[in-house]
Motif scaffolding. Sequence first.
Motif, PDB file in Angstrom:
ATOM      1  N   VAL A  47       0.838  -1.198   0.000  1.00 33.24           N
ATOM      2  CA  VAL A  47       0.000   0.000   0.000  1.00 33.24           C
ATOM      3  C   VAL A  47       0.874   1.249   0.000  1.00 33.24           C
ATOM      4  CG1 VAL A  47      -1.687   1.315   1.322  1.00 33.24           C
ATOM      5  CG2 VAL A  47      -1.944  -1.142   1.105  1.00 33.24           C
ATOM      6  N   GLN A  48       1.906   1.261   0.824  1.00 34.79           N
ATOM      7  CA  GLN A  48       2.791   2.436   0.900  1.00 34.79           C
ATOM      8  C   GLN A  48       3.501   2.674  -0.428  1.00 34.79           C
ATOM      9  OE1 GLN A  48       2.953   4.669   3.486  1.00 34.79           O
ATOM     10  NE2 GLN A  48       4.046   5.829   1.940  1.00 34.79           N
ATOM     11  N   GLU A  49       4.000   1.598  -1.044  1.00 30.19           N
ATOM     12  CA  GLU A  49       4.679   1.733  -2.344  1.00 30.19           C
ATOM     13  C   GLU A  49       3.703   2.199  -3.420  1.00 30.19           C
ATOM     14  OE1 GLU A  49       8.092  -1.723  -1.814  1.00 30.19           O
ATOM     15  OE2 GLU A  49       6.064  -2.285  -2.449  1.00 30.19           O
ATOM     16  N   ALA A  50       2.481   1.679  -3.391  1.00 30.45           N
ATOM     17  CA  ALA A  50       1.465   2.099  -4.362  1.00 30.45           C
ATOM     18  C   ALA A  50       1.109   3.563  -4.162  1.00 30.45           C
ATOM     19  CB  ALA A  50       0.226   1.221  -4.236  1.00 30.45           C
ATOM     20  N   ALA A  51       1.034   3.995  -2.905  1.00 30.64           N
ATOM     21  CA  ALA A  51       0.731   5.397  -2.614  1.00 30.64           C
ATOM     22  C   ALA A  51       1.834   6.302  -3.162  1.00 30.64           C
ATOM     23  CB  ALA A  51       0.571   5.594  -1.113  1.00 30.64           C
ATOM     24  N   THR A  52       3.075   5.887  -2.981  1.00 30.22           N
ATOM     25  CA  THR A  52       4.198   6.663  -3.509  1.00 30.22           C
ATOM     26  C   THR A  52       4.161   6.695  -5.027  1.00 30.22           C
ATOM     27  OG1 THR A  52       5.547   6.067  -1.593  1.00 30.22           O
ATOM     28  CG2 THR A  52       6.718   6.827  -3.557  1.00 30.22           C
ATOM     29  N   PHE A  53       3.916   5.541  -5.641  1.00 34.47           N
ATOM     30  CA  PHE A  53       3.890   5.458  -7.108  1.00 34.47           C
ATOM     31  C   PHE A  53       2.777   6.319  -7.703  1.00 34.47           C
ATOM     32  CE2 PHE A  53       2.326   3.400 -11.018  1.00 34.47           C
ATOM     33  CZ  PHE A  53       3.457   3.532 -11.805  1.00 34.47           C
ATOM     34  N   THR A  54       1.593   6.290  -7.095  1.00 29.61           N
ATOM     35  CA  THR A  54       0.442   7.027  -7.638  1.00 29.61           C
ATOM     36  C   THR A  54       0.369   8.460  -7.128  1.00 29.61           C
ATOM     37  OG1 THR A  54      -0.971   6.265  -5.834  1.00 29.61           O
ATOM     38  CG2 THR A  54      -0.974   4.957  -7.890  1.00 29.61           C
ATOM     39  N   ASN A  55       1.208   8.781  -6.150  1.00 26.28           N
ATOM     40  CA  ASN A  55       1.196  10.091  -5.522  1.00 26.28           C
ATOM     41  C   ASN A  55      -0.150  10.360  -4.835  1.00 26.28           C
ATOM     42  OD1 ASN A  55       2.563  12.407  -4.753  1.00 26.28           O
ATOM     43  ND2 ASN A  55       1.867  13.578  -6.502  1.00 26.28           N
ATOM     44  N   LEU A  56      -0.720   9.304  -4.257  1.00 26.64           N
ATOM     45  CA  LEU A  56      -1.962   9.401  -3.498  1.00 26.64           C
ATOM     46  C   LEU A  56      -1.676   9.079  -2.043  1.00 26.64           C
ATOM     47  CD1 LEU A  56      -4.364   7.443  -5.894  1.00 26.64           C
ATOM     48  CD2 LEU A  56      -4.302   9.925  -5.555  1.00 26.64           C
ATOM     49  N   ALA A  57      -2.500   9.609  -1.153  1.00 28.48           N
ATOM     50  CA  ALA A  57      -2.354   9.296   0.266  1.00 28.48           C
ATOM     51  C   ALA A  57      -2.836   7.870   0.515  1.00 28.48           C
ATOM     52  CB  ALA A  57      -3.168  10.280   1.100  1.00 28.48           C
ATOM     53  N   VAL A  58      -2.265   7.217   1.514  1.00 25.23           N
ATOM     54  CA  VAL A  58      -2.655   5.853   1.861  1.00 25.23           C
ATOM     55  C   VAL A  58      -4.159   5.770   2.158  1.00 25.23           C
ATOM     56  CG1 VAL A  58      -2.348   3.998   3.552  1.00 25.23           C
ATOM     57  CG2 VAL A  58      -0.344   5.157   2.598  1.00 25.23           C
ATOM     58  N   GLU A  69     -12.589   0.745  -6.946  1.00 20.39           N
ATOM     59  CA  GLU A  69     -12.332   1.658  -8.047  1.00 20.39           C
ATOM     60  C   GLU A  69     -10.885   1.614  -8.525  1.00 20.39           C
ATOM     61  OE1 GLU A  69     -13.606   5.562  -6.882  1.00 20.39           O
ATOM     62  OE2 GLU A  69     -15.694   4.954  -6.712  1.00 20.39           O
ATOM     63  N   ILE A  70     -10.069   0.776  -7.892  1.00 21.26           N
ATOM     64  CA  ILE A  70      -8.662   0.661  -8.265  1.00 21.26           C
ATOM     65  C   ILE A  70      -8.305  -0.834  -8.249  1.00 21.26           C
ATOM     66  CG2 ILE A  70      -7.850   0.910  -5.867  1.00 21.26           C
ATOM     67  CD1 ILE A  70      -5.509   2.577  -6.992  1.00 21.26           C
ATOM     68  N   PRO A  71      -7.484  -1.297  -9.194  1.00 20.42           N
ATOM     69  CA  PRO A  71      -7.128  -2.723  -9.213  1.00 20.42           C
ATOM     70  C   PRO A  71      -6.197  -3.078  -8.047  1.00 20.42           C
ATOM     71  CG  PRO A  71      -5.982  -1.552 -10.976  1.00 20.42           C
ATOM     72  CD  PRO A  71      -6.897  -0.559 -10.320  1.00 20.42           C
ATOM     73  N   TYR A  82      -2.158  -5.656  -2.114  1.00 22.82           N
ATOM     74  CA  TYR A  82      -1.042  -5.545  -3.045  1.00 22.82           C
ATOM     75  C   TYR A  82      -1.550  -4.969  -4.351  1.00 22.82           C
ATOM     76  CZ  TYR A  82       1.359  -8.536   0.258  1.00 22.82           C
ATOM     77  OH  TYR A  82       1.909  -9.040   1.394  1.00 22.82           O
ATOM     78  N   PHE A  83      -0.649  -4.311  -5.052  1.00 26.82           N
ATOM     79  CA  PHE A  83      -0.967  -3.674  -6.325  1.00 26.82           C
ATOM     80  C   PHE A  83       0.140  -3.998  -7.311  1.00 26.82           C
ATOM     81  CE2 PHE A  83      -2.501  -1.253  -2.769  1.00 26.82           C
ATOM     82  CZ  PHE A  83      -3.774  -0.868  -3.113  1.00 26.82           C
ATOM     83  N   LEU A  84      -0.202  -4.091  -8.592  1.00 25.80           N
ATOM     84  CA  LEU A  84       0.809  -4.261  -9.632  1.00 25.80           C
ATOM     85  C   LEU A  84       1.053  -2.910 -10.289  1.00 25.80           C
ATOM     86  CD1 LEU A  84      -0.166  -7.619 -11.364  1.00 25.80           C
ATOM     87  CD2 LEU A  84       1.604  -7.208  -9.655  1.00 25.80           C
ATOM     88  N   LYS A  85       2.315  -2.587 -10.458  1.00 19.65           N
ATOM     89  CA  LYS A  85       2.676  -1.290 -11.030  1.00 19.65           C
ATOM     90  C   LYS A  85       2.056  -1.103 -12.417  1.00 19.65           C
ATOM     91  CE  LYS A  85       6.754   0.632 -10.200  1.00 19.65           C
ATOM     92  NZ  LYS A  85       8.187   0.972 -10.275  1.00 19.65           N
ATOM     93  N   LEU A  88      -1.571  -0.250 -12.018  1.00 19.33           N
ATOM     94  CA  LEU A  88      -1.737   1.112 -11.505  1.00 19.33           C
ATOM     95  C   LEU A  88      -1.465   2.139 -12.598  1.00 19.33           C
ATOM     96  CD1 LEU A  88      -0.101   0.879  -7.966  1.00 19.33           C
ATOM     97  CD2 LEU A  88      -2.536   0.985  -8.532  1.00 19.33           C
ATOM     98  N   ARG A  89      -0.431   1.878 -13.409  1.00 18.42           N
ATOM     99  CA  ARG A  89      -0.118   2.785 -14.517  1.00 18.42           C
ATOM    100  C   ARG A  89      -1.302   2.861 -15.472  1.00 18.42           C
ATOM    101  NH1 ARG A  89       4.253   0.509 -15.998  1.00 18.42           N
ATOM    102  NH2 ARG A  89       5.660   1.874 -14.874  1.00 18.42           N
ATOM    103  N   LYS A  90      -1.857   1.715 -15.815  1.00 16.18           N
ATOM    104  CA  LYS A  90      -3.009   1.679 -16.723  1.00 16.18           C
ATOM    105  C   LYS A  90      -4.195   2.414 -16.099  1.00 16.18           C
ATOM    106  CE  LYS A  90      -6.041  -1.525 -19.130  1.00 16.18           C
ATOM    107  NZ  LYS A  90      -6.484  -2.891 -19.264  1.00 16.18           N
TER     108      LYS A  90
END
Length: 119
Positions: A47-58, A69-71, A82-85, A88-90
Amino acid sequence: MHDILLTPIRLSELEMLIQNSVRKVLNEGNYPSLPPSSESNDQPLTVQEAATFTNLAVPTLYSLVSRKEIPFFKRSGSKRLYFLKSELRKWLLEERQKTVSEIMEDAMKSVRTRNNKGR
């Protein structure tokens, strides 16, 4: 000694030379093994890595997850997400906002279509 020939060449000719060279190398199999693509080597993000990647708050990510609303992935019986980069990019690119010129172009196409149907 190497033979060097300098001659002007058209871009299309250069592209053709490069394509033919690449085809030749691939067909002969004289190339080192290629690294796996980043998409096939897609490591799960926390979750923390996904937040950093998407620039969204946890908390925003958790809210999006709760509304589906998010994969994301969650193993049954586990609390971890867990999220796949690549996903998330898509997801980030899905809802691209149109520019004013794109909106105007769409409007003009719509008007032309309506005018053609009325004839």
